[in-house]
Design an enzyme around this catalytic site. Structure first.
Site: not given
Ligand code: DGJ
Length: 763
Positions: A92, A392, A468, A502-503, A505, A551, A573
């Site tokens: 109300d 890796d 990279r 699951w990266d 980069n 990741c 990292d």
């Protein structure tokens, strides 16, 4: 038929038909999480419908859920006008009906002065539009008006249409009953006879009433320096938070909080917060007008964006989640954590606690091989690790980061008998096995790139900028999607793998898609992310026991979109345990500690050379999901004994840490101290981690005033690591611990303590 965010309807039909042919109900469940099938199927079990009402006399909508009320109405111009967003009101309580603000002068038109829920660019709009289109006849004016609405359970759909053209917009509001967090999105449909181009489409506008003391908080970062909390007072003008990187990015995370408070207490005051469920380029705009009213818009960034909608096609935006807490920024975080764990992550609300994992990256880098990994496996098992992850270096011609990405076969020199012997060894010691992949990338020095140089993002005849030493595969392409899904499916079918790291980069460069028709090339921003989500969905449906970590060279892809498909994330990292205190602290403003993987690594730390004790490193990591990334081949027997004890202590409290309510008692910031407290969901236990950077001038450690306990219950204190100050009580009421506090003894440099409070049975 509901559609995935940002997908043309025709393609949805094709895709879902094909899926139905090959995959059973399991995938239907998964796909429902991105909107391909009825949302009811994807609804978290046990979530009661929220209350959604429409008052026909005042044309007012009211949505209630958790401790929140959200109200808007249709004003005399047919615009959808925000009326209230905040603490739950009584039924109300008076809320005047919507009435457009006439503006104050010819320079301040009503369309800008009226706080609208979703507004097209037209009729003199100068604030950020939710939708901007251009028609083939040159018209770019779009004025949206209310047409109709539908309420289904806890979902409200309000339909708007342009005043003369058949551009139809469905605004979708879905309330989470438990937290009061609203998920909002918009679906744009072309019901005209001609295609038109969407130049900008955002998910929603959130409006806040006038206040002169709004504080905006947001999170910024960079590689090894993610999750810094920023704060700024809002003044008239605009703050833009954005990623143009192709993915979420770590420069700024798609999350905000706005406080209205003069109190400097973490757990007190009104806070509105929001986060985007999107893992591509994005934008959040925070506009403050001359009356100090705030307008927040968000979705895919309009930068380099365009999307052609043919007649009959539609496009749905990502979700923009928004919530409110009257328990300060701490309360806001706890609501988001609850939403993530109970409604967003793949197994919600029955999410498995994160196992203690070992990861090889900091120990062996790219130099993985069967013998060395097996030696680590034995040592990891001896301290209580539950999951062994090889990082890796295991595939293709991968010796360093110059080659191999894209060639996803097991390297025969490193693993002459394939992965099976290693996986068998891991299983024989009672652990499960995880593997690193970076599916969206390719090194130019790879068989894949030599065969398919056209598969990467590129502009014809222009340089392809490497990051990279790698390029980004154009996942928007059907053939690339098929390749990526295909190799992952094969890998998971042929090997007993329980977990993928699951990266991802690098950021995008040259985001071209030369093979697509020119007018569709910019759809890459949308189609890429949709294909990423659909690969994850399909993999999860076919391999339901596999868990996935998101990741991105650390924390560059953490958002509520990727979290629908992944079970945990890698926040940084940077594994230095002292730096981690502030990184982890920042992370928890937006994301739950249980989603955050935190490794114990070697000392001195690889990045900054800082030396810390094993205990300090463990306690820092035990505030999230514990992992170990140290080179166990270098450990002493004493290290193994200490690690075994600490892993066992962690397992005893992990449900509280991962799933409980987090209180940041002292945030590291510029202080010498850092203290977190996690309270179990059922309140039976609290776990407290305290850290000291360096003792200064004989100053004692601050008294710790706990939070979130039952004031009348009795709790006993158990010191697990470190020392209490002399004379500290061992048993007292919740009120005592919260108001008298606990006194611990921490002296020296880089010291840490850990204790628990256990609720005693009522006498
Ligand atoms: C970046 C990740 O953040 C690291 O943990 C590691 O997996 C490397 N990539 C491997 O290349």
């Amino acid at each position: 038929m509901h559609e995935r965010g940002f997908m043309k309807r025709e393609r949805v039909f094709k895709y879902s038909l094909c899926c139905r042919l090959i995959i059973s109900l399991a995938i239907a469940f998964c796909l429902s999480r991105i909107g391909l099938v009825s949302p009811a199927l994807g609804q978290s079990a046990g979530a009661a419908p929220a209350q959604i009402d429409y008052d026909e006399t005042t044309h007012t909508f009211r949505i209630d859920g958790g401790g929140v009320s959200y109200m808007f109405g249709v004003n005399q111009n047919g615009e959808l006008q925000t009326l209230y967003w905040g603490k739950r009101l009584r039924s109300d309580d008076p809320i005047p009906p919507a009435h457009a603000d006439g503006g104050t002068s010819s320079f301040d038109l009503s369309v800008n002065a009226t706080p609208q829920e979703f507004v097209g660019w037209g009729g003199g709009l100068v604030v950020v539009p939710d939708l901007k289109v251009s028609f083939p006849d040159g018209n770019r004016d779009l004025v949206l008006r209310y047409v109709s609405h539908a309420i289904q359970g806890n979902t409200l759909t309000v339909t708007l249409k342009d005043i003369s053209r058949d551009v139809v917009v469905d605004l979708i509001y879905r309330m989470d009953e438990e937290t009061g967090v609203l998920a909002r999105s918009a679906r744009i449909e072309n019901r005209t006879q001609q295609p038109f181009t969407i130049e900008q489409v955002l998910a929603a506008t959130w409006n806040l009433g006038p206040s002169s003391n709004y504080q905006l908080r947001y999170l910024t970062g960079r590689w090894v320096g993610e999750w810094n909390l920023q704060q700024t007072t809002l003044h008239p003008g605009k703050v833009v938070l954005e990623s143009r990187r192709g993915s979420t990015g770590d420069e700024v995370n798609p999350w905000f909080a706005i406080e209205r408070t003069d109190q400097r207490d973490e757990d007190v005051g009104d806070v509105w917060f929001g986060a985007l469920g999107w893992s591509g380029s994005w934008q959040i705009n925070v506009e403050t007008d001359w009356q100090n009213r705030v307008r927040i818009t968000g979705g895919s960034t309009p930068f380099d964006f365009s999307y052609v909608l043919a007649p009959g096609q539609s496009l749905e935006t990502p979700k923009f989640y928004g919530g409110y807490s009257d328990e300060g920024i701490g309360g806001a975080s706890r609501l988001l954590h609850r939403l993530e764990l109970d409604s967003i992550v793949p197994e919600a609300p029955h999410r498995r606690l994160r196992p203690v994992l070992y990861n090889s990256w900091e120990a062996t880098g790219f130099d993985v091989d069967e013998g060395e990994q097996e030696a680590l496996v034995e040592k990891a098992a001896s301290i209580g690790v539950e999951r062994f992850v090889m990082d890796d270096g295991w595939f293709g011609e991968r010796k360093d980061d110059h080659a191999g990405l894209g060639d996803w076969y097991v390297n025969p020199q490193k693993f002459p008998h394939g992965l099976k012997p290693l996986i068998d060894k891991v299983h024989s010691l009672g652990m499960d096995f995880g593997l690193w992949v970076e599916p969206e990338m390719v090194n130019p020095d790879s068989d894949l790139y030599r065969k398919h140089p056209d598969w990467v993002l590129n502009f014809s005849g222009r340089p392809r900028t490497e990051g990279r030493n790698q390029l980004v595969l154009n996942l928007a392409r059907d053939d690339v999607r098929a390749y990526v899904y295909g190799f992952l499916d094969k890998l998971l079918s042929e090997n007993d793998i329980a977990f993928l790291k699951w990266d991802y980069n690098r950021n995008w460069s040259e985001p071209g898609w030369p093979a697509a028709p020119i007018e569709e090339q910019k759809e890459v921003y949308v189609k890429y992310v949709q294909n990423l989500y659909s690969i994850l969905a399909e993999l999860r449906a076919k391999h339901p026991h596999v868990e996935i970590e998101s990741c991105s060279g650390g924390g560059a892809r953490v958002d509520l979109g990727i979290l629908r498909w992944t079970d945990e994330v890698w926040p940084s990292d940077n594994t230095d345990p002292f730096d981690r205190l502030s990184i982890q602290n920042g992370f928890t403003y937006a994301y739950a500690p249980g989603l955050m993987m935190a490794w114990v690594t070697d000392s001195p730390n690889w990045m900054n050379g800082r030396s810390t004790s094993l205990e300090y490193r463990f306690l820092s990591s035990m505030q999230g999901s514990l992992g170990i990334g140290a080179n166990l081949n270098k450990w002493t027997p004493e290290d193994f004994a200490a690690a075994k004890r600490l892993v066992a202590e962690y397992k005893a409290v992990r449900a509280t840490v991962q799933d409980g309510a987090l209180y940041r008692l002292i945030s590291p910031g510029n202080s010498e101290y850092s203290v977190t407290e996690s309270v179990a969901r059922d309140g039976h236990e609290a776990a407290i981690f305290a850290f000291l950077h360096s003792s200064q001038k004989g100053q004692p450690y601050p008294q710790l005033y706990l939070r979130g306990l039952d004031p009348d219950a009795e709790y006993s204190l158990h010191m697990q690591e470190g020392k209490l100050a002399d004379g500290t009580a061992q048993r007292a009421s919740g009120d005592y611990w919260m108001h008298h506090g606990v006194s611990i003894s921490l002296r020296g440099d880089f010291q840490a303590a850990f204790f628990t409070l256990e609720r005693e049975a009522a006498r």
